[in-house]
Write an enzyme that holds these catalytic residues in place. Structure first.
Site, PDB file in Angstrom:
ATOM      1  N   ARG A  91     -89.991 108.449  18.410  1.00 60.59           N
ATOM      2  CA  ARG A  91     -88.795 109.277  18.436  1.00 60.59           C
ATOM      3  C   ARG A  91     -89.256 110.694  18.777  1.00 60.59           C
ATOM      4  NH1 ARG A  91     -84.306 110.271  13.715  1.00 60.59           N
ATOM      5  NH2 ARG A  91     -82.876 111.344  15.109  1.00 60.59           N
ATOM      6  N   HIS A 180     -79.085 113.274  17.858  1.00 68.50           N
ATOM      7  CA  HIS A 180     -78.690 111.941  17.376  1.00 68.50           C
ATOM      8  C   HIS A 180     -78.390 111.037  18.579  1.00 68.50           C
ATOM      9  CE1 HIS A 180     -76.956 113.751  13.390  1.00 68.50           C
ATOM     10  NE2 HIS A 180     -78.201 113.346  13.195  1.00 68.50           N
ATOM     11  N   GLU A 334     -70.974 104.890   7.142  1.00 72.11           N
ATOM     12  CA  GLU A 334     -71.096 103.470   6.813  1.00 72.11           C
ATOM     13  C   GLU A 334     -70.665 103.156   5.385  1.00 72.11           C
ATOM     14  OE1 GLU A 334     -75.116 102.110   7.781  1.00 72.11           O
ATOM     15  OE2 GLU A 334     -75.034 103.303   9.606  1.00 72.11           O
ATOM     16  N   GLU A 385     -81.534 103.308  14.478  1.00 70.07           N
ATOM     17  CA  GLU A 385     -82.267 104.074  15.481  1.00 70.07           C
ATOM     18  C   GLU A 385     -83.632 103.456  15.776  1.00 70.07           C
ATOM     19  OE1 GLU A 385     -80.988 107.518  13.105  1.00 70.07           O
ATOM     20  OE2 GLU A 385     -81.013 108.631  14.977  1.00 70.07           O
TER      21      GLU A 385
END
Ligand code: ADP
Length: 398
Positions: A91, A180, A334, A385
């Site tokens: 990432r 993001h 969520e 992710e």
């Protein structure tokens, strides 16, 4: 094929080893306090007790070496040789204006990540250290950079430019990048499949509501707009970030509180948002509890948070001239049925109708939470992710 996913922070390193045949997590863990006294590695294998190693990790290279050692450990490990790792997906926060997609790392890519350090001063140096540590620990194993800014590169000039003198965009690359991106790309792409959206009807709004929060509008998976800007400070109200403020607030606070610009920015990033407004916590659960107990500032913080989300959704419906699906994801999105319900109630003008039973259904699973006759379908879709990074990595090295 197995892919290792690394997410390096300045003093931390998160990892997941994913079996790409099943997309299941073989092992995951976290190295904390890298370069600080008291370094610790916590290694988790599904179905087994956590394994904790307290050992000095003076830098990321040592941390990566420890991760490799624990992955091949005959007792605690899940592979017999690091050669089983086909590739490492990293990432990486910032790819500047150069990368709108993931890429296999070579010297040129490393140079761009380095050149983007002024745009991502906390993350890009750590991301680079993680890449170089993997190159040293596993020579010949490809490393792939997956940029958090890549999705936002889909925006048109009219959406990404700030209306400040153009020369500053040319000189410094000052523009809206969006963050993001891996999550927004993953969730918007998955929603098209999950909701079976036909071609021509793929206008999707994703609300990534976590400790950091952002929202995106995309058509057919291409970003039209997203709420974070040059840095992750712009946009929604977050756990500790203010989101949008009049830039004159910075000048006012600097002059009246005798603070430097950096100090004011620190307040906007770390002492604002839900925490700053409620004076209770940056965690939604605490602020909702305080509201239930009659705390006025907590109630205002929650209402302001939802107001901003509703306002952005309206703006993005306008920017796309319509919307086919809205999805909630990340920690709050969520788990917090009440935020979803109250936001959706503010969207009744769009014909959005929430199904309370579905909205209060099991957590952690993808689900439609709007009624079948809702004019716009609304979903909860868990972001992942790490899996998104692993998929992008595999696609590039296969
Ligand atoms: P990050 O941005 O750090 O990745 P996450 O997406 O993990 O954050 O979200 C973390 C946040 O989610 C917590 O700070 C908390 O406010 C919120 N959260 C987690 N579980 C719940 C819950 N059950 N109800 C409300 N909020 C929750």
């Amino acid at each position: 094929m197995k892919v290792l996913v690394l997410n390096c922070g300045s003093s931390s390193l998160k990892y997941q080893l994913i079996d790409m045949e099943t997309e299941g997590v073989l092992a995951k863990g976290l190295c904390e306090r890298i370069g600080i006294d008291g370094s610790v590695l916590t290694h988790k294998v599904p179905g087994k007790d956590d394994y904790v190693v307290e050992k000095a990790m003076p830098n990321h290279e040592v941390a990566v070496k420890m991760v490799m050692d624990v992955l091949v450990d005959p007792d605690k490990g899940v592979i017999s040789d690091t050669k089983e790792i086909a590739a490492v997906g990293h990432r990486v926060l910032h790819g500047g204006t150069v990368y709108s997609d993931s890429i296999v790392v070579n010297e040129d890519v490393k140079k761009v990540i380095k050149d983007c350090i002024p745009l991502g001063p906390l993350h890009n140096p750590a991301n680079l250290m993680g890449i170089e540590a993997c190159e040293a620990a596993m020579p010949g194993t490809p490393n792939v950079a997956v940029f958090d800014t890549a999705f936002g590169m889909g925006m048109e000039e009219s959406a990404y430019l700030y209306a400040i003198p153009y020369k500053y965009y040319e000189k410094y690359g000052i523009r809206r990048y969006g963050f993001h991106g891996t999550s927004h790309k993953f969730v918007s792409g998955e929603i098209i499949k999950f909701a079976n959206l036909p071609e021509g009807h793929r206008k999707v709004i994703v609300c990534h509501l976590g400790n950091g929060a952002s929202i995106s509008a995309s058509i057919d998976g291409k970003c039209v707009d997203t709420s974070m800007g040059l840095t992750p400070l712009e946009g929604l109200i977050m756990g500790t970030r203010s989101g949008d403020v009049d830039p004159a607030v910075v000048q006012f606070l600097a002059n009246n509180e005798k603070l430097t610009v950096d100090e004011v920015l620190n307040i906007l990033n770390k002492e604002s948002g839900i925490l700053g407004l409620s004076e209770v916590s940056s965690d939604f659960r605490d602020v909702e509890k305080a509201e239930a107990e009659g705390n006025h500032k907590a109630a205002v913080a929650n209402a302001a948070y939802r107001h901003r989300v509703i306002k952005y959704i309206g703006a993005y419906v306008a920017a796309m001239n319509g919307v086919d699906a809205i999805a909630f994801t990340a920690g709050v999105g969520e788990n917090d049925a009440s935020v979803r319900k109250l936001v959706c109630e503010g969207l009744s003008y769009l014909g959005v109708k929430i199904d309370d039973a579905k909205n209060n259904g099991p957590r952690g699973v993808a689900a439609q939470i709007s009624t079948d006759d809702s004019a716009v379908k609304v979903y909860v879709y868990p972001t992942n992710e790490e899996l998104a990074i692993a998929r992008e990595t595999l696609a590039l090295v296969k």
